[in-house]
Design a protein around this motif. Structure first.
Motif, PDB file in Angstrom:
ATOM      1  N   LEU A   1       0.747  -1.230  -0.014  1.00  0.00           N
ATOM      2  CA  LEU A   1      -0.022  -0.248  -0.004  1.00  0.00           C
ATOM      3  C   LEU A   1       0.956   1.119  -0.073  1.00  0.00           C
ATOM      4  O   LEU A   1       0.427   2.184  -0.431  1.00  0.00           O
ATOM      5  N   LYS A   2       1.823   1.221   0.677  1.00  0.00           N
ATOM      6  CA  LYS A   2       2.860   2.477   0.478  1.00  0.00           C
ATOM      7  C   LYS A   2       3.327   2.874  -0.856  1.00  0.00           C
ATOM      8  O   LYS A   2       3.496   3.864  -1.107  1.00  0.00           O
TER       9      LYS A   2
ATOM     10  N   ALA B   1      -6.495   0.204   6.384  1.00  0.00           N
ATOM     11  CA  ALA B   1      -6.361  -0.145   4.853  1.00  0.00           C
ATOM     12  C   ALA B   1      -5.466  -1.648   4.687  1.00  0.00           C
ATOM     13  O   ALA B   1      -5.956  -2.382   3.822  1.00  0.00           O
ATOM     14  N   ALA B   2      -4.566  -1.910   5.445  1.00  0.00           N
ATOM     15  CA  ALA B   2      -3.870  -2.969   5.071  1.00  0.00           C
ATOM     16  C   ALA B   2      -4.731  -4.201   5.750  1.00  0.00           C
ATOM     17  O   ALA B   2      -4.652  -5.453   5.050  1.00  0.00           O
TER      18      ALA B   2
ATOM     19  N   ASP C   1      -0.756   4.243  11.555  1.00  0.00           N
ATOM     20  CA  ASP C   1      -1.627   4.680  12.323  1.00  0.00           C
ATOM     21  C   ASP C   1      -3.189   3.953  12.012  1.00  0.00           C
ATOM     22  O   ASP C   1      -3.249   3.176  11.255  1.00  0.00           O
ATOM     23  N   GLN C   2      -4.173   4.287  12.633  1.00  0.00           N
ATOM     24  CA  GLN C   2      -5.502   3.532  12.488  1.00  0.00           C
ATOM     25  C   GLN C   2      -5.906   3.419  11.000  1.00  0.00           C
ATOM     26  O   GLN C   2      -6.307   2.453  10.616  1.00  0.00           O
ATOM     27  N   LYS C   3      -5.923   4.440  10.354  1.00  0.00           N
ATOM     28  CA  LYS C   3      -6.325   4.662   8.988  1.00  0.00           C
ATOM     29  C   LYS C   3      -5.556   3.808   8.051  1.00  0.00           C
ATOM     30  O   LYS C   3      -6.028   3.076   7.352  1.00  0.00           O
TER      31      LYS C   3
ATOM     32  N   GLU D   1      -1.562   7.980  -0.949  1.00  0.00           N
ATOM     33  CA  GLU D   1      -2.592   9.060  -0.182  1.00  0.00           C
ATOM     34  C   GLU D   1      -2.475   8.661   1.204  1.00  0.00           C
ATOM     35  O   GLU D   1      -3.051   9.476   1.960  1.00  0.00           O
ATOM     36  N   LEU D   2      -2.137   7.505   1.522  1.00  0.00           N
ATOM     37  CA  LEU D   2      -2.223   6.822   3.014  1.00  0.00           C
ATOM     38  C   LEU D   2      -0.971   7.201   3.527  1.00  0.00           C
ATOM     39  O   LEU D   2      -0.943   7.420   4.839  1.00  0.00           O
TER      40      LEU D   2
END
Length: 402
Positions: free
Chosen positions: A214-215, A236-237, A230-232, A220-221
């Protein structure tokens, strides 16, 4: 070449279920320990000089690291150590990082081969003493990019001697997976193409693999470190892994389990280690493996000395012995990992071993994010948010697998 792994890395991470000390923290791969957040260990001093050896050393290690010939007559680097130093080796195999930490706290053991999630806990709690690398002559030949890293040093002070390292690779069946993949998308966004034949590493730390993907794919993350979510970012992961679950045929923990699955065709694509690739290919499986374009996660172990060591001089002798070129080569080949000592590459029985394991390839290791244990203090240096601690990763992994 005979590849033997007595204990899988699952036991090093999946059982690490306890919360870290609140003070514990680790930096990201290659960042150096000065960037560590919230780690303020007791002000212990490293041993200044070697004294007379005590005739004994008590060791905690991963299986395959302290071999005396009893498991395999060809694997014995303990007997000569005892003859040369007079230090009788008494070793115990640990099944998890948690067990290593617990045993080290007893004060009954002198040295331990700690993985990153254990090493920082031992430093923070004062159970591991700083190491005087000047008393370990073979340290000078350890690869520079393994020295003074976030998992083996704090504030410019060394707490151990590097042992070896490995990357978590993407392996695929060359006959069934076409075109050849270049990205982790093969097991995430494109996993449905191989529904029921995708395999994934069975451990909460695998959440970091999703975060690493995802990185690269969801900027946008703003993920900087796959172990600092962080929680968001974490949500997502986890969502990505829950989606992947529908296409996973098997979560593997035992390396022989994965070899068998790729040989039979039950698994066609998934995460792996180099030793598994070698063994599967040697047994006829049509496989290849590589570090995808997004990079990969990985692991590195460190030999540490107890702050309460009863046999510190023998412990130092062991650290120098285990990282010496010949012995480090033997251990690396037996276990299946890149050696820490650069000169070990001249001592391997398989002269292509270090090339296969990328031992001296600095650029290769820059693409590897070595395992760390997540804590509330974000490892990437952020102070305006709280990151999700490892205990929550463990809970989420149970949900992910359904």
């Amino acid at each position: 070449m005979e590849y033997v792994v007595r204990l899988t890395r699952t036991l090093q991470t999946a059982a690490a279920l306890t919360l870290l000390l609140a003070a514990t923290a680790c930096g990201s791969s290659g960042s150096g320990s000065d960037t560590a957040t919230g780690l303020n260990p007791p002000d212990l001093k490293a041993q200044s000089e070697l004294g007379r050896t005590e005739g004994r050393v008590n060791i905690i290690a991963w299986a395959g690291y302290v071999e005396d010939g009893s498991n395999d007559p060809k694997a014995d680097w303990v007997t000569d150590f005892q003859k040369q130093t007079g230090c009788q080796v008494h070793s115990k195999v640990a099944a998890s990082s948690d067990e290593m930490v617990k045993l080290m706290k007893t004060g009954e053991y002198d040295t331990v081969s700690a993985s990153g999630d254990a090493s920082l806990r031992l430093i923070a709690s004062g159970d591991a003493a700083p190491v005087n690398t000047g008393l370990v002559p073979n340290y000078k030949d350890v690869f520079d990019d393994l020295k003074m890293q976030a998992w083996n040093s704090v504030k410019g002070k060394a707490y151990g001697i590097p042992h070896g390292r490995g990357a978590n690779l993407l392996m695929y069946n060359t006959e069934k997976v076409r075109p050849a993949p270049t990205s982790w998308s093969a097991v995430f966004d494109d996993a449905a193409r191989y529904k029921g034949h995708v395999t994934a590493y069975d451990s909460p730390i695998y959440i970091a693999d999703a975060a690493l993907y995802l990185k690269a794919t969801r900027p946008e993350l703003k993920i900087k470190d796959p172990y600092a979510l962080d929680q968001k970012q974490f949500d997502a992961a986890v969502a990505l892994l829950k989606k992947q679950n529908a296409d996973v045929g098997e979560y593997w923990g035992d390396y022989l389990q994965e070899v068998s699955a790729f040989k039979s065709g039950d698994s066609l694509v998934g995460t792996t280690w180099q030793v598994i690739v070698n063994l599967a290919a040697s047994e006829g499986a049509k496989v290849k493996a590589f570090v995808p374009k997004e990079g990969a996660t990985g692991w590195s172990d460190t030999w540490m000395i107890s702050a309460k060591a009863k046999h510190p001089n023998c412990a130092y002798k062991w650290l120098d012995w285990i990282v010496s070129p010949k012995v480090n080569a033997q251990v690396a080949e037996y276990f299946g990992e890149a050696p820490a000592n650069a000169k070990a590459c001249e001592q391997t029985s398989d002269k292509g071993f270090c090339a296969t394991y990328h031992a001296a390839d600095t650029g290769y290791w820059k693409r590897v994010a070595f395992w760390n244990t997540p804590i509330p203090q974000c490892l990437d240096g952020r102070t305006d948010v709280t990151c999700v601690p490892y205990a929550k990763w463990v809970q989420a992994w149970t949900e992910i697998k359904g």
